[in-house]
Motif scaffolding. Sequence first.
Motif, PDB file in Angstrom:
ATOM      1  N   ASN A   1      13.322   5.566 -14.810  1.00  0.00           N
ATOM      2  CA  ASN A   1      12.205   6.246 -14.151  1.00  0.00           C
ATOM      3  C   ASN A   1      10.889   5.556 -14.495  1.00  0.00           C
ATOM      4  OD1 ASN A   1      13.387   8.911 -12.963  1.00  0.00           O
ATOM      5  ND2 ASN A   1      14.227   8.821 -15.018  1.00  0.00           N
ATOM      6  N   PHE A   2       9.893   5.753 -13.619  1.00  0.00           N
ATOM      7  CA  PHE A   2       8.564   5.208 -13.820  1.00  0.00           C
ATOM      8  C   PHE A   2       7.561   6.319 -14.128  1.00  0.00           C
ATOM      9  CE2 PHE A   2      10.248   1.818 -10.991  1.00  0.00           C
ATOM     10  CZ  PHE A   2       9.951   0.710 -11.774  1.00  0.00           C
ATOM     11  N   LEU A   3       6.643   6.030 -15.055  1.00  0.00           N
ATOM     12  CA  LEU A   3       5.457   6.858 -15.233  1.00  0.00           C
ATOM     13  C   LEU A   3       4.380   6.298 -14.309  1.00  0.00           C
ATOM     14  CD1 LEU A   3       5.446   7.017 -19.123  1.00  0.00           C
ATOM     15  CD2 LEU A   3       5.787   8.970 -17.611  1.00  0.00           C
ATOM     16  N   ASP A   4       3.837   7.129 -13.455  1.00  0.00           N
ATOM     17  CA  ASP A   4       2.897   6.621 -12.461  1.00  0.00           C
ATOM     18  C   ASP A   4       1.616   7.449 -12.469  1.00  0.00           C
ATOM     19  OD1 ASP A   4       2.103   4.914 -10.282  1.00  0.00           O
ATOM     20  OD2 ASP A   4       4.230   4.726  -9.800  1.00  0.00           O
ATOM     21  N   ARG A   5       0.726   7.105 -11.562  1.00  0.00           N
ATOM     22  CA  ARG A   5      -0.525   7.855 -11.446  1.00  0.00           C
ATOM     23  C   ARG A   5      -1.000   7.797 -10.004  1.00  0.00           C
ATOM     24  NH1 ARG A   5      -2.909   5.724 -15.225  1.00  0.00           N
ATOM     25  NH2 ARG A   5      -2.555   7.340 -16.778  1.00  0.00           N
ATOM     26  N   ASP A   6      -1.457   8.939  -9.495  1.00  0.00           N
ATOM     27  CA  ASP A   6      -1.976   9.034  -8.126  1.00  0.00           C
ATOM     28  C   ASP A   6      -3.359   9.675  -8.149  1.00  0.00           C
ATOM     29  OD1 ASP A   6       0.718   8.416  -6.847  1.00  0.00           O
ATOM     30  OD2 ASP A   6       1.172  10.268  -7.909  1.00  0.00           O
ATOM     31  N   LEU A   7      -4.103   9.431  -7.099  1.00  0.00           N
ATOM     32  CA  LEU A   7      -5.381  10.102  -6.904  1.00  0.00           C
ATOM     33  C   LEU A   7      -5.317  10.874  -5.594  1.00  0.00           C
ATOM     34  CD1 LEU A   7      -7.994  10.141  -8.585  1.00  0.00           C
ATOM     35  CD2 LEU A   7      -8.946   8.473  -6.997  1.00  0.00           C
TER      36      LEU A   7
ATOM     37  N   ARG B   1       0.834  -1.201   0.000  1.00  0.00           N
ATOM     38  CA  ARG B   1       0.000   0.000   0.000  1.00  0.00           C
ATOM     39  C   ARG B   1       0.874   1.258   0.000  1.00  0.00           C
ATOM     40  NH1 ARG B   1      -4.530   0.316   3.636  1.00  0.00           N
ATOM     41  NH2 ARG B   1      -3.071   1.510   4.888  1.00  0.00           N
ATOM     42  N   LYS B   2       0.400   2.295  -0.673  1.00  0.00           N
ATOM     43  CA  LYS B   2       1.078   3.585  -0.692  1.00  0.00           C
ATOM     44  C   LYS B   2       0.043   4.633  -0.265  1.00  0.00           C
ATOM     45  CE  LYS B   2       2.915   1.099  -4.371  1.00  0.00           C
ATOM     46  NZ  LYS B   2       3.956   0.373  -3.714  1.00  0.00           N
ATOM     47  N   LEU B   3       0.333   5.355   0.801  1.00  0.00           N
ATOM     48  CA  LEU B   3      -0.686   6.247   1.353  1.00  0.00           C
ATOM     49  C   LEU B   3      -0.046   7.420   2.074  1.00  0.00           C
ATOM     50  CD1 LEU B   3      -3.657   6.859   2.149  1.00  0.00           C
ATOM     51  CD2 LEU B   3      -3.338   5.331   4.108  1.00  0.00           C
TER      52      LEU B   3
ATOM     53  N   MET C   1     -10.675   3.212 -11.267  1.00  0.00           N
ATOM     54  CA  MET C   1      -9.946   2.721 -10.102  1.00  0.00           C
ATOM     55  C   MET C   1      -8.516   3.203 -10.207  1.00  0.00           C
ATOM     56  SD  MET C   1      -7.419   0.508  -8.955  1.00  0.00           S
ATOM     57  CE  MET C   1      -7.216  -0.950  -9.951  1.00  0.00           C
ATOM     58  N   VAL C   2      -8.009   3.794  -9.130  1.00  0.00           N
ATOM     59  CA  VAL C   2      -6.591   4.144  -9.019  1.00  0.00           C
ATOM     60  C   VAL C   2      -6.100   3.587  -7.695  1.00  0.00           C
ATOM     61  CG1 VAL C   2      -4.893   6.003  -8.860  1.00  0.00           C
ATOM     62  CG2 VAL C   2      -6.850   6.247 -10.402  1.00  0.00           C
ATOM     63  N   GLY C   3      -5.012   2.834  -7.739  1.00  0.00           N
ATOM     64  CA  GLY C   3      -4.530   2.249  -6.499  1.00  0.00           C
ATOM     65  C   GLY C   3      -3.170   1.616  -6.636  1.00  0.00           C
TER      66      GLY C   3
ATOM     67  N   THR D   1      -3.152   8.396  -2.815  1.00  0.00           N
ATOM     68  CA  THR D   1      -2.736   7.021  -3.022  1.00  0.00           C
ATOM     69  C   THR D   1      -2.535   6.787  -4.511  1.00  0.00           C
ATOM     70  OG1 THR D   1      -3.176   4.688  -2.523  1.00  0.00           O
ATOM     71  CG2 THR D   1      -5.066   6.030  -3.223  1.00  0.00           C
ATOM     72  N   GLY D   2      -1.834   5.740  -4.824  1.00  0.00           N
ATOM     73  CA  GLY D   2      -1.532   5.398  -6.216  1.00  0.00           C
ATOM     74  C   GLY D   2      -0.386   4.422  -6.249  1.00  0.00           C
TER      75      GLY D   2
END
Length: 408
Positions: free
Chosen positions: A88-94, A59-61, A322-324, A71-72
């Motif tokens: 590097n990573f392309l990521d996504r958070d909410l 989990r990332k929070l 959904m983002v998680g 989170t994401g």
Amino acid sequence: MVDAAKRGVNVRILIDKSATVFEFDEFYAEGLKPYGIEVRYYNAAPIYYVSTINFRNHRKLLVVDDREAITGGRNVENDYYDLSEHYNFLDRDLYVKGSIVKAMRASFDAFFEHEISERYQAPEIPSSRIELQKYERKVSDVKAFLAHNPHEAETRAKIEAIARPVLASKPLYSCPEMTFTSDAPGGSFWTRFKDPYSDNYRFLRKTIFDKVMTVDKGLILASPYLLNNRKSEHLMHVLLDKNIDMTLYTNSLSSTDATYVAAQLYTHVYDWQAKGMKVYLHAGEWLDEMTTISPSIQSARWGMHAKTQVYKRTGAGQNEIMVGTYNIDNRSNHYNAEMALFCRGNDLLVTEIEQSILSRANNGYQIVGKNQAVDSEGKAVNVYGAGDPDTTKMKFMWLPSWLFNFLL
């Protein structure tokens, strides 16, 4: 975080103590103690606990004042913030505000207070001269790490100049129906056998499967790793047999940080494509979504790391995102504790997420047949995005990745 603690903020940090990536050791935790920052480690089982060490907290929070949360997919490391000159990573958070944040903080408390989350043991001062020198060097390194310095200030300024306008330009959306789901803490070898493990610990995969089963128009999946088990494989085929419009965006061999996963992906992905799934692979290159703090970062290798799903259904206000932290793999399904946010009923948000995924996907390449792929202009490209020695390494990895598929 130190500055926040100095302002009187209660700062707590829970770190997954996975032996493969763990760096924030007891010296750092001890260095934060004078500021009142409390550090605990999730599942510090020794490496010879071969089964239990696989039950990680993935989990990332980040929660602030029970009012705001993020989170994401993003871990706290340079690779996830466009700061590495190597990969590097392309990521996504909410980012969320509102009453649901209290539930997210409560889930943090559950993990933080669980017996599997250990308080650290302060490093002991060794008696031998050589070990004492190592101890003093580590203490000195931690002090230097926590201290403000001109290079850090300069880097912060560069990041702020890039990121602040982007953040300010992002619209905030209202979510008519929001769901937060988290797995439970405490999974281990013993709970797997003693307790009804699936019922008592594995909640997120059930939520996702339930959401997917209600899809009747389209499903978009973005996952850095894709390893089906029997249940997810069956679910995928059910949707394809119903002619649901399915799109997958994942890593190619050239962009992945897990060659062993790519070995299994390329074994199955052509069958999915032949059945009607649109499959896009990240090409391993920087995407011109945001400026980096130096040109050298743009020439690094890039992978995708966002864990995102879009559920498209018939009827007004039924589309959902959904983002998680959940990957489509056996680790997220069976071992890792995961979490995610779901938002249904705001088509503007759904459209933004969908367009973000497809924009990234179209900057890679699409699989169009067995060992065949094309770029965004329709030109034939290498389906792996890489040649030797990467392809040879992947072929050698196939057998061990097949044998240990249940752990990947």
